[in-house]
Write a protein that holds these residues in place. Structure first.
Motif, PDB file in Angstrom:
ATOM      1  N   GLY A  92       0.815  -1.222   0.000  1.00 31.21           N
ATOM      2  CA  GLY A  92       0.000   0.000   0.000  1.00 31.21           C
ATOM      3  C   GLY A  92       0.841   1.260   0.000  1.00 31.21           C
ATOM      4  O   GLY A  92       0.546   2.218  -0.735  1.00 31.21           O
ATOM      5  N   LEU A  93       1.895   1.272   0.803  1.00 33.65           N
ATOM      6  CA  LEU A  93       2.781   2.442   0.828  1.00 33.65           C
ATOM      7  C   LEU A  93       3.506   2.609  -0.506  1.00 33.65           C
ATOM      8  O   LEU A  93       3.704   3.728  -0.975  1.00 33.65           O
ATOM      9  N   TRP A  94       3.903   1.501  -1.098  1.00 29.19           N
ATOM     10  CA  TRP A  94       4.546   1.558  -2.422  1.00 29.19           C
ATOM     11  C   TRP A  94       3.572   2.112  -3.463  1.00 29.19           C
ATOM     12  O   TRP A  94       3.929   2.984  -4.252  1.00 29.19           O
ATOM     13  N   LEU A  95       2.336   1.616  -3.463  1.00 30.37           N
ATOM     14  CA  LEU A  95       1.334   2.084  -4.429  1.00 30.37           C
ATOM     15  C   LEU A  95       1.070   3.580  -4.311  1.00 30.37           C
ATOM     16  O   LEU A  95       0.808   4.251  -5.311  1.00 30.37           O
ATOM     17  N   THR A  96       1.144   4.088  -3.097  1.00 31.29           N
ATOM     18  CA  THR A  96       0.835   5.499  -2.871  1.00 31.29           C
ATOM     19  C   THR A  96       2.090   6.379  -2.841  1.00 31.29           C
ATOM     20  O   THR A  96       1.997   7.570  -2.540  1.00 31.29           O
ATOM     21  N   ARG A  98       4.612   6.306  -0.751  1.00 27.19           N
ATOM     22  CA  ARG A  98       5.016   6.717   0.592  1.00 27.19           C
ATOM     23  C   ARG A  98       5.944   5.731   1.285  1.00 27.19           C
ATOM     24  O   ARG A  98       6.138   5.812   2.497  1.00 27.19           O
TER      25      ARG A  98
END
Length: 111
Positions: A92-96, A98
């Motif tokens: 999720g952090l990679w996708l966003t 962050r």
């Protein structure tokens, strides 16, 4: 003997250090993306047997990264639930966009 990790915050930093190479993380992103796609497709089409492929898809790519690239033992062997949660958090952090600050905080050298 290695110390036991007792909370997710500490595990998260350990998890990121165990995924220090970009290629290892990329394989995790591929596996996790396939897992999410399979889950959505199985639910939307009611093809429930496809759910059996989820662990295979997720673990195959992750383990190739750990054994072939990172040369370490997957965290899921010792901390299965935290490892699953951390994988989705990393994805999720990679996708966003962050993830980099978290990698830096964990002491992973960005290349």
């Amino acid at each position: 003997m290695a110390r036991t990790i007792t909370n997710f915050a500490d595990f998260w930093l350990y998890y990121l250090r165990e995924h220090s190479r970009p290629a290892t993380r990329a394989l995790h992103y591929i596996g996790t993306s396939i897992v999410v796609a399979l889950a959505i497709y199985a639910v939307m089409t009611e093809r429930w047997l496809l759910l059996l492929a989820i662990p295979v898809a997720g673990y195959f790519f992750a383990w190739v990264g750990h054994f072939g690239i990172e040369k370490n033992r997957p965290a899921t062997f010792t901390y299965p639930l935290w490892s699953l949660a951390a994988d989705f958090k990393m994805w999720g952090l990679w996708l966003t966009g962050r993830l980099s600050p978290e990698l830096t905080r964990a002491g992973v050298i960005l290349k």
